[in-house]
Write a protein that holds these residues in place. Structure first.
Motif, PDB file in Angstrom:
ATOM      1  N   PHE A 209      -6.848 -16.479 -10.763  1.00  0.00           N
ATOM      2  CA  PHE A 209      -6.580 -15.138 -11.281  1.00  0.00           C
ATOM      3  C   PHE A 209      -7.285 -14.080 -10.442  1.00  0.00           C
ATOM      4  O   PHE A 209      -6.732 -13.005 -10.182  1.00  0.00           O
ATOM      5  CB  PHE A 209      -7.041 -15.053 -12.734  1.00  0.00           C
ATOM      6  N   PHE A 210      -8.497 -14.384  -9.995  1.00  0.00           N
ATOM      7  CA  PHE A 210      -9.247 -13.459  -9.146  1.00  0.00           C
ATOM      8  C   PHE A 210      -8.526 -13.239  -7.815  1.00  0.00           C
ATOM      9  O   PHE A 210      -8.400 -12.102  -7.340  1.00  0.00           O
ATOM     10  CB  PHE A 210     -10.652 -14.006  -8.910  1.00  0.00           C
ATOM     11  N   ILE A 211      -8.037 -14.321  -7.225  1.00  0.00           N
ATOM     12  CA  ILE A 211      -7.298 -14.211  -5.964  1.00  0.00           C
ATOM     13  C   ILE A 211      -6.016 -13.409  -6.173  1.00  0.00           C
ATOM     14  O   ILE A 211      -5.646 -12.563  -5.341  1.00  0.00           O
ATOM     15  CB  ILE A 211      -6.984 -15.614  -5.411  1.00  0.00           C
ATOM     16  N   TRP A 212      -5.348 -13.652  -7.294  1.00  0.00           N
ATOM     17  CA  TRP A 212      -4.108 -12.917  -7.588  1.00  0.00           C
ATOM     18  C   TRP A 212      -4.369 -11.419  -7.704  1.00  0.00           C
ATOM     19  O   TRP A 212      -3.592 -10.603  -7.196  1.00  0.00           O
ATOM     20  CB  TRP A 212      -3.508 -13.449  -8.884  1.00  0.00           C
ATOM     21  N   THR A 213      -5.468 -11.045  -8.363  1.00  0.00           N
ATOM     22  CA  THR A 213      -5.782  -9.621  -8.506  1.00  0.00           C
ATOM     23  C   THR A 213      -6.107  -8.990  -7.157  1.00  0.00           C
ATOM     24  O   THR A 213      -5.755  -7.831  -6.908  1.00  0.00           O
ATOM     25  CB  THR A 213      -6.968  -9.421  -9.464  1.00  0.00           C
ATOM     26  N   LEU A 214      -6.790  -9.742  -6.282  1.00  0.00           N
ATOM     27  CA  LEU A 214      -7.092  -9.208  -4.950  1.00  0.00           C
ATOM     28  C   LEU A 214      -5.816  -8.978  -4.150  1.00  0.00           C
ATOM     29  O   LEU A 214      -5.674  -7.961  -3.458  1.00  0.00           O
ATOM     30  CB  LEU A 214      -8.018 -10.168  -4.200  1.00  0.00           C
ATOM     31  N   VAL A 215      -4.900  -9.924  -4.245  1.00  0.00           N
ATOM     32  CA  VAL A 215      -3.626  -9.777  -3.536  1.00  0.00           C
ATOM     33  C   VAL A 215      -2.832  -8.610  -4.113  1.00  0.00           C
ATOM     34  O   VAL A 215      -2.244  -7.805  -3.377  1.00  0.00           O
ATOM     35  CB  VAL A 215      -2.812 -11.082  -3.617  1.00  0.00           C
ATOM     36  N   LYS A 216      -2.836  -8.509  -5.442  1.00  0.00           N
ATOM     37  CA  LYS A 216      -2.074  -7.445  -6.111  1.00  0.00           C
ATOM     38  C   LYS A 216      -2.643  -6.072  -5.767  1.00  0.00           C
ATOM     39  O   LYS A 216      -1.896  -5.102  -5.587  1.00  0.00           O
ATOM     40  CB  LYS A 216      -2.131  -7.671  -7.624  1.00  0.00           C
ATOM     41  N   ALA A 217      -3.975  -5.985  -5.677  1.00  0.00           N
ATOM     42  CA  ALA A 217      -4.625  -4.702  -5.386  1.00  0.00           C
ATOM     43  C   ALA A 217      -4.787  -4.452  -3.890  1.00  0.00           C
ATOM     44  O   ALA A 217      -5.340  -3.422  -3.503  1.00  0.00           O
ATOM     45  CB  ALA A 217      -5.992  -4.654  -6.061  1.00  0.00           C
ATOM     46  N   LYS A 218      -4.355  -5.425  -3.075  1.00  0.00           N
ATOM     47  CA  LYS A 218      -4.473  -5.328  -1.612  1.00  0.00           C
ATOM     48  C   LYS A 218      -5.935  -5.142  -1.189  1.00  0.00           C
ATOM     49  O   LYS A 218      -6.275  -4.266  -0.394  1.00  0.00           O
ATOM     50  CB  LYS A 218      -3.605  -4.186  -1.076  1.00  0.00           C
ATOM     51  N   GLY A 219      -6.791  -5.971  -1.751  1.00  0.00           N
ATOM     52  CA  GLY A 219      -8.210  -5.918  -1.414  1.00  0.00           C
ATOM     53  C   GLY A 219      -9.061  -5.660  -2.646  1.00  0.00           C
ATOM     54  O   GLY A 219      -8.568  -5.664  -3.777  1.00  0.00           O
ATOM     55  N   PHE A 220     -10.342  -5.420  -2.405  1.00  0.00           N
ATOM     56  CA  PHE A 220     -11.259  -5.203  -3.518  1.00  0.00           C
ATOM     57  C   PHE A 220     -11.065  -3.850  -4.187  1.00  0.00           C
ATOM     58  O   PHE A 220     -11.425  -3.668  -5.340  1.00  0.00           O
ATOM     59  CB  PHE A 220     -12.709  -5.330  -3.032  1.00  0.00           C
ATOM     60  N   GLY A 221     -10.524  -2.896  -3.457  1.00  0.00           N
ATOM     61  CA  GLY A 221     -10.274  -1.597  -4.056  1.00  0.00           C
ATOM     62  C   GLY A 221     -11.535  -0.763  -4.182  1.00  0.00           C
ATOM     63  O   GLY A 221     -12.623  -1.157  -3.753  1.00  0.00           O
ATOM     64  N   PRO A 222     -11.419   0.402  -4.809  1.00  0.00           N
ATOM     65  CA  PRO A 222     -12.560   1.327  -4.879  1.00  0.00           C
ATOM     66  C   PRO A 222     -13.639   0.917  -5.873  1.00  0.00           C
ATOM     67  O   PRO A 222     -14.754   1.430  -5.808  1.00  0.00           O
ATOM     68  CB  PRO A 222     -11.898   2.644  -5.311  1.00  0.00           C
ATOM     69  N   VAL A 223     -13.331   0.002  -6.796  1.00  0.00           N
ATOM     70  CA  VAL A 223     -14.305  -0.348  -7.832  1.00  0.00           C
ATOM     71  C   VAL A 223     -15.561  -0.961  -7.230  1.00  0.00           C
ATOM     72  O   VAL A 223     -16.683  -0.687  -7.664  1.00  0.00           O
ATOM     73  CB  VAL A 223     -13.673  -1.318  -8.855  1.00  0.00           C
TER      74      VAL A 223
END
Length: 246
Positions: A209-223
């Motif tokens: 799920f963590f990998i999926w969120t990274l792929v969906k967000a195209k990286g770690f993002g601003p958070v």
């Protein structure tokens, strides 16, 4: 006074009066050797499976929304869980040594009738957290149904606005609640394999799920890069609240 037979949940108490059953029944007697099937690794698997859950993720996310950076929220959870783990091990030691349940242990501190207070408190909190977990599980059921058939998202709502929910989410809650009753039916010593399997599946699912969120967000993002917005006294207050909640 002899209570009706349907009132008793086990054979040990069915021939006893209400007062006698209060003192002695299947759940109060020490666990005999035949039922001591849990080994050390079963308990490790249980706590591993229990600690990785959506509730913990929601705690961290809420603290980030409240003004903490991700690492501050993460640290609060670690500190809070460490403190709780110490007292859990401390309170569970007497049960591990003498093989007695929590209500019996409570009687040694609060007395025979005074033990009602911690037992009822524990039961009430169990109901609350079971409700929270069942509702989160119901949301997962809704997500599964939406993934299978998009029409479920537009399921007509028949509940009033005062219910603070809708038919779609409530149906998911009922389905998850019903399914969760199946493992509860079996004695605890017989479902240890369930937690063993869960301790393997859940971490793998969490990483996926963590990998999926990274792929969906195209990286770690601003958070990950944003700093905490609380300073001074307000920051320490938030730390205290974060540790208390976790």
């Amino acid at each position: 006074m002899k209570l009706p037979s349907w009132f008793y949940a086990d054979h040990l108490a069915k021939d006893l009066s209400g007062r006698e059953a209060f003192l002695k029944n299947e759940d109060l007697k020490p666990v005999e050797c035949a039922r001591r099937l849990w080994g050390p690794w079963n308990f490790v698997a249980f706590w591993l499976a229990d600690s990785i859950n959506i509730g913990t993720w929601m705690i961290i996310s809420n603290m980030v929304l409240g003004g903490l950076s991700w690492w501050e929220a993460w640290l609060c959870v670690w500190i809070g869980y460490t403190i709780v783990a110490f007292f859990i091990c401390l309170s569970g030691r007497i049960g591990a040594i003498y093989h007695i349940s929590f209500p019996v242990v409570s009687r040694s501190s609060f007395g025979l009738f005074g033990s009602f207070c911690p037992v009822l408190n524990r039961g009430f909190m169990a109901c609350v957290w079971y409700g929270v977990g069942a509702w989160l599980g119901g949301q997962c059921v809704v997500l599964i149904f939406r993934s299978i058939g998009l029409s479920y998202k537009t399921l007509p709502n028949t509940l009033p606005a005062s219910s603070s929910t809708n038919t779609r989410d409530f149906v998911g809650f009922i389905i998850f609640w019903t399914l969760s009753l199946i493992p509860i039916w079996f004695p605890v010593q017989k479902i240890r394999i369930l937690f063993t399997v869960k301790s393997i599946v859940v971490p793998v699912a969490a990483v996926a799920f963590f990998i999926w969120t990274l792929v969906k967000a195209k990286g770690f993002g601003p958070v990950v890069h944003q700093p905490g917005t609380l300073t001074g006294r307000h920051a320490w207050t938030r730390y205290d609240i974060g540790i208390a909640i976790s």
